[in-house]
Design an enzyme around this catalytic site. Sequence first.
Site, short mmCIF file in Angstrom:
data_model
loop_
_atom_site.label_atom_id
_atom_site.label_comp_id
_atom_site.label_asym_id
_atom_site.label_seq_id
_atom_site.Cartn_x
_atom_site.Cartn_y
_atom_site.Cartn_z
N HIS A 1 0.83 -1.20 0.00
CA HIS A 1 0.00 0.00 0.00
C HIS A 1 0.87 1.25 0.00
O HIS A 1 1.95 1.26 0.60
CB HIS A 1 -0.90 0.04 1.23
CG HIS A 1 -1.73 -1.19 1.40
ND1 HIS A 1 -2.69 -1.57 0.49
CD2 HIS A 1 -1.73 -2.15 2.34
CE1 HIS A 1 -3.25 -2.70 0.90
NE2 HIS A 1 -2.68 -3.08 2.01
N ARG B 1 -1.06 -4.48 -6.39
CA ARG B 1 -0.81 -5.92 -6.48
C ARG B 1 0.53 -6.14 -7.19
O ARG B 1 0.69 -5.71 -8.34
CB ARG B 1 -1.96 -6.55 -7.25
CG ARG B 1 -2.25 -7.96 -6.90
CD ARG B 1 -3.51 -8.47 -7.62
NE ARG B 1 -4.74 -8.08 -6.97
CZ ARG B 1 -5.79 -7.57 -7.61
NH1 ARG B 1 -5.79 -7.36 -8.90
NH2 ARG B 1 -6.88 -7.26 -6.93
N HIS C 1 3.25 -7.58 1.58
CA HIS C 1 2.54 -8.49 2.49
C HIS C 1 1.52 -9.32 1.74
O HIS C 1 1.05 -8.93 0.67
CB HIS C 1 1.87 -7.73 3.63
CG HIS C 1 0.83 -6.73 3.16
ND1 HIS C 1 1.16 -5.52 2.63
CD2 HIS C 1 -0.53 -6.78 3.17
CE1 HIS C 1 0.06 -4.85 2.33
NE2 HIS C 1 -0.99 -5.61 2.63
N GLU D 1 -2.07 -0.62 7.98
CA GLU D 1 -2.98 -1.61 8.53
C GLU D 1 -2.26 -2.50 9.51
O GLU D 1 -1.02 -2.49 9.56
CB GLU D 1 -3.60 -2.45 7.41
CG GLU D 1 -2.60 -3.35 6.69
CD GLU D 1 -3.19 -4.04 5.45
OE1 GLU D 1 -4.00 -3.41 4.75
OE2 GLU D 1 -2.83 -5.19 5.20
ZN ZN Z 1 -2.99 -4.89 2.86
#
Ligand code: ZN
Length: 317
Positions: free
Chosen positions: A101, A196, A176, A119
């Site tokens: 991200h 991605r 991740h 996150e």
């Molecule tokens: Zn994530």
Amino acid sequence: MSEMKKEILFLQPVCTHNIWGGTKLREEFGYPVEGDDIGECWGISAHPNGDGTVKSGAFAGRKLSEVFKEYPQLFGSLAYDRFPLMTKIIDARDDLSIQVHPDDNYAREHENGSFGKTECWYIMDCPQDATLVIGHNAASRKELSDMIHGGRWKEFIREIPVKKGDFIQIDPGTVHAIKGGLLILETQQNSDITYRVYDYDRLSNGKPRELHVEKSIDVITVPAKSVEDSVKSVLGLPENTLNELYACSYYSIFKLDVNGETVFEQKYPFLMVSVLEGSGTVDGQDVKKGDHFILPCGFGTVKMQGRMSLMASTVTS
Ligand code: ZN
């Protein structure tokens, strides 16, 4: 406006279908969703792609985003132009794509003013010998680019063992991926921006899903944070205590295991709470596994009874 009675905001979550999703969110948690590809329950969310609905009380039927806009005093009247956080339960039957991200600055510039995404994960359940992907093995941005463009995934991806009760902070720029079998409580900034990097060459409706290789290479942190700095076990904390697990500039995360009775002060701008296991009461109202609610600003003393495990979060102010 007149003083209103502070009530708990119980939320009707929004569930999503994903190629890697499973059936636990319906079968174990009771969310009313058909299909065997249910990947995510957006338990507390005011995001346009999944805006939760208040279940009961004065705001019954209203979207969380509307309540946040119209009644900022319930959320501490903070200077956010939209609800800042989101809580999800994620059931991964299969591996998720390898992703990263952006931070707020990059997202503002490249993603139409969106928030970036920080996150964190709490592992609610997983098989023995479970793993996930956190970080990578490239030593420089040049090596990062070579590994990604060359498809050297085995070398690139850092896969590590995890167990139930592990807590993982994922700063922007961290590579991740959730692996199949994991059940995760995710707390995050209210953002849906994901790049991605690699999708295991899978097809979705006959086509590979879009990759975001160049944006990923832009934002990935090199070198990655160490494994020791990324994962910590948070089992064995004292019962009946709001234990702070982690705080960063976006959120503070708490774990609370109620066994019998506990009383604490809701002294935060608002407190988002999810019941992970068990059942009990909050100020006399029944709650059970899978319930998500918000204790608003000025709620005061909270009394919980029963046998249940909860995660809670708030903005860091
Ligand atoms: Zn994530």
